[in-house]
Design a protein around this motif. Structure first.
Motif, PDB file in Angstrom:
ATOM      1  N   CYS A 204      44.347 -11.917  11.934  1.00  0.00           N
ATOM      2  CA  CYS A 204      44.726 -12.552  10.675  1.00  0.00           C
ATOM      3  C   CYS A 204      43.797 -13.129   9.715  1.00  0.00           C
ATOM      4  O   CYS A 204      42.592 -12.750  10.399  1.00  0.00           O
ATOM      5  N   ARG A 205      44.118 -13.569   8.699  1.00  0.00           N
ATOM      6  CA  ARG A 205      43.010 -14.199   7.762  1.00  0.00           C
ATOM      7  C   ARG A 205      42.165 -15.198   8.465  1.00  0.00           C
ATOM      8  O   ARG A 205      42.851 -16.379   8.922  1.00  0.00           O
TER       9      ARG A 205
ATOM     10  N   GLY B  73      40.345  -1.095  14.775  1.00  0.00           N
ATOM     11  CA  GLY B  73      41.893  -1.299  14.716  1.00  0.00           C
ATOM     12  C   GLY B  73      42.182  -0.640  13.290  1.00  0.00           C
ATOM     13  O   GLY B  73      41.187  -0.406  12.460  1.00  0.00           O
ATOM     14  N   SER B  74      43.298  -1.076  12.949  1.00  0.00           N
ATOM     15  CA  SER B  74      43.846  -0.324  11.475  1.00  0.00           C
ATOM     16  C   SER B  74      44.420  -1.516  10.781  1.00  0.00           C
ATOM     17  O   SER B  74      45.046  -2.411  11.378  1.00  0.00           O
ATOM     18  N   TRP B  75      44.485  -1.521   9.413  1.00  0.00           N
ATOM     19  CA  TRP B  75      44.942  -2.287   8.602  1.00  0.00           C
ATOM     20  C   TRP B  75      46.592  -2.405   8.644  1.00  0.00           C
ATOM     21  O   TRP B  75      47.110  -1.355   8.301  1.00  0.00           O
ATOM     22  N   VAL B  76      47.042  -3.563   8.678  1.00  0.00           N
ATOM     23  CA  VAL B  76      48.582  -3.730   8.623  1.00  0.00           C
ATOM     24  C   VAL B  76      49.274  -4.708   7.614  1.00  0.00           C
ATOM     25  O   VAL B  76      48.258  -5.688   7.381  1.00  0.00           O
ATOM     26  N   THR B  77      49.987  -4.653   7.013  1.00  0.00           N
ATOM     27  CA  THR B  77      50.494  -5.516   6.056  1.00  0.00           C
ATOM     28  C   THR B  77      51.973  -5.869   6.465  1.00  0.00           C
ATOM     29  O   THR B  77      52.788  -4.969   6.379  1.00  0.00           O
ATOM     30  N   ASP B  78      52.406  -7.090   6.804  1.00  0.00           N
ATOM     31  CA  ASP B  78      53.637  -7.766   7.134  1.00  0.00           C
ATOM     32  C   ASP B  78      54.148  -8.186   5.866  1.00  0.00           C
ATOM     33  O   ASP B  78      53.863  -9.293   5.302  1.00  0.00           O
TER      34      ASP B  78
ATOM     35  N   GLY C  32      53.785  -9.203  14.141  1.00  0.00           N
ATOM     36  CA  GLY C  32      53.903  -9.310  12.877  1.00  0.00           C
ATOM     37  C   GLY C  32      52.465  -9.903  12.323  1.00  0.00           C
ATOM     38  O   GLY C  32      51.298  -9.657  13.061  1.00  0.00           O
ATOM     39  N   GLY C  33      52.294 -10.196  11.156  1.00  0.00           N
ATOM     40  CA  GLY C  33      51.087 -10.712  10.625  1.00  0.00           C
ATOM     41  C   GLY C  33      50.513  -9.707   9.913  1.00  0.00           C
ATOM     42  O   GLY C  33      50.639  -8.520   9.916  1.00  0.00           O
ATOM     43  N   THR C  34      49.710 -10.105   8.900  1.00  0.00           N
ATOM     44  CA  THR C  34      48.825  -9.184   7.833  1.00  0.00           C
ATOM     45  C   THR C  34      47.425  -9.235   8.445  1.00  0.00           C
ATOM     46  O   THR C  34      47.108 -10.330   8.614  1.00  0.00           O
ATOM     47  N   GLY C  35      46.726  -8.132   8.542  1.00  0.00           N
ATOM     48  CA  GLY C  35      45.572  -8.196   8.936  1.00  0.00           C
ATOM     49  C   GLY C  35      44.787  -6.841   9.778  1.00  0.00           C
ATOM     50  O   GLY C  35      45.414  -5.652   9.516  1.00  0.00           O
ATOM     51  N   MET C  36      44.076  -7.003  10.675  1.00  0.00           N
ATOM     52  CA  MET C  36      43.406  -5.878  11.465  1.00  0.00           C
ATOM     53  C   MET C  36      44.476  -5.843  12.788  1.00  0.00           C
ATOM     54  O   MET C  36      44.356  -6.546  13.683  1.00  0.00           O
TER      55      MET C  36
END
Length: 379
Positions: A5-6, A344-349, A201-205
């Motif tokens: 995450c951030r 890794g790949s970027w994901v947006t939750d 969950g979560g936004t990030g890598m």
């Protein structure tokens, strides 16, 4: 797969500019036979300013190893909690949701580790696992992410926290006047950083693979000589050329994942110095802007050791250019010579998180425990 995450990053309030650094070198080492070379090397680092936990007048004094280590402990306890709380907020987690704390630092020593103090004072569970890493230097930021990733993989649904606390200025040695030491005096800075890994969950890598590579017979290229006066940093003149043997390791790990290391969407690497980044551009055949986040960290904060990759990753977050499925690489480089690499790949939750999950070590192997979020009115 765990999501990185951030991050949260904090630098101390005392600042030294490159102009001040050069003036100090001219004053303190006026008779040094290689002063001109040292000044040129410092200028070529690209570092514009650094942050220190003490005013420069105190930094230049050496009150002894005991006094310095006491300062390290007091500064860590004063500065780490706020950064940890911000990192947990970014990930929408609480201390009680964390199953592992990885604490990395090579600039001071505590036993028990600061992790024990954090668990006792910040609301972490008493069964939170602790993993202090003290001897990987600048590579420890990447290693911490990888070990946290391993934990989240072993215990699906578990969350982990990485904390980096580096007060490089507390390792200043006034009697070390070799070129490597003088360069280091103008390169390293202080910082505290933290980042959470969410098991779900979560936004990030979204971390997919990690690996490590050691360049044979390079143990003495980056090292500490531990003496009565503390840690004396040893830096071999061959270190700037380490990307030639390390770049193939990055390529190989990416190839194992079916990726081309030169065709990724984002890169977060340890900025030990400009030569490291320039060579990596050449060996991976990527444009200089690919490492803009690492270059910005180096320019604004200097080499902040294990915290570099966390700060650079935070800058990537702040830029806001990431899109879902963007493929990226994180790499930390340090003593050994060692590389710690993540893919890794970027994901947006985009979904709300009314339920938090964690897997306590005592329930390893069982389904994740669901914990209702009392602050969420939808529950």
């Amino acid at each position: 797969m765990a999501t990185l995450c951030r991050p949260a990053v904090s630098v101390p309030e005392h600042i030294i500019t490159v102009a001040q650094t050069l003036d100090l070198a001219r004053t303190l080492h006026a008779d040094h036979p290689q002063l001109a070379l040292a000044l040129r090397l410092i200028e070529n680092t690209g570092v514009r300013k650094r942050h220190l936990v003490q005013p420069i007048e105190e930094t230049l004094r050496h009150p002894g190893l005991r006094a310095r280590n006491l300062r390290y402990e007091s500064e860590a306890k004063a500065r780490v909690p706020e950064v940890v709380r911000r990192a947990l907020d970014h990930a929408e987690l609480r201390p009680a949701d964390i199953g592992l704390i990885v604490y990395v630092s090579c600039t001071g020593f505590m036993m028990p580790s600061l992790t024990a103090w954090m668990i006792n004072t910040m609301g972490f569970r008493s069964d939170t696992r602790q993993m202090p890493i003290a001897q990987l230097g600048c590579a420890a930021g990447g290693a911490a992410i990888n070990r946290a990733h391993d934990f989240c993989t072993a215990y699906p649904g578990a969350n982990a926290l990485v904390v980096s606390c580096e007060f490089c200025s507390l390792c200043y040695q006034p009697t070390d006047i070799g070129i490597g030491s003088l360069l280091s005096n103008g390169l390293f800075g202080d910082a505290v950083a933290a980042v959470a890994l969410r098991g779900t969950g979560g936004t990030g890598m979204s971390l997919e693979r990690n690996g490590s590579h050691l360049v044979p017979d390079t143990e003495d290229w980056i090292a500490y000589s531990v003496r009565e006066t503390g840690f004396h940093f040893l830096l071999d003149k061959r270190v700037p050329g380490t990307m030639e043997p390390l770049a193939p390791a990055l390529k190989e790990l990416a190839a194992q994942h079916g990726w081309d290391a030169g065709q990724l969407d984002f890169y977060v690497v340890h900025a030990g110095g400009p030569r490291i980044l320039d060579d990596l551009c050449r060996f991976l055949d990527v444009p200089p802007e690919a490492f803009r986040f690492s270059r910005a960290t180096l320019t604004e904060y200097g080499n902040i050791a294990s915290a570099v990759v966390l700060d650079a990753f935070g800058r990537f977050f702040d830029e806001g250019s990431a899109v879902d499925s963007a493929r990226g690489l994180i790499a930390g480089f340090g003593p050994g010579i060692t590389a710690e690499i993540s893919l890794g790949s970027w994901v947006t939750d985009t979904a709300p998180a009314p339920v938090r999950t964690f897997l306590s070590p005592v329930t390893a192997g069982l389904p994740a425990v669901a914990v209702l979020d009392e602050e969420c009115p939808a529950v």
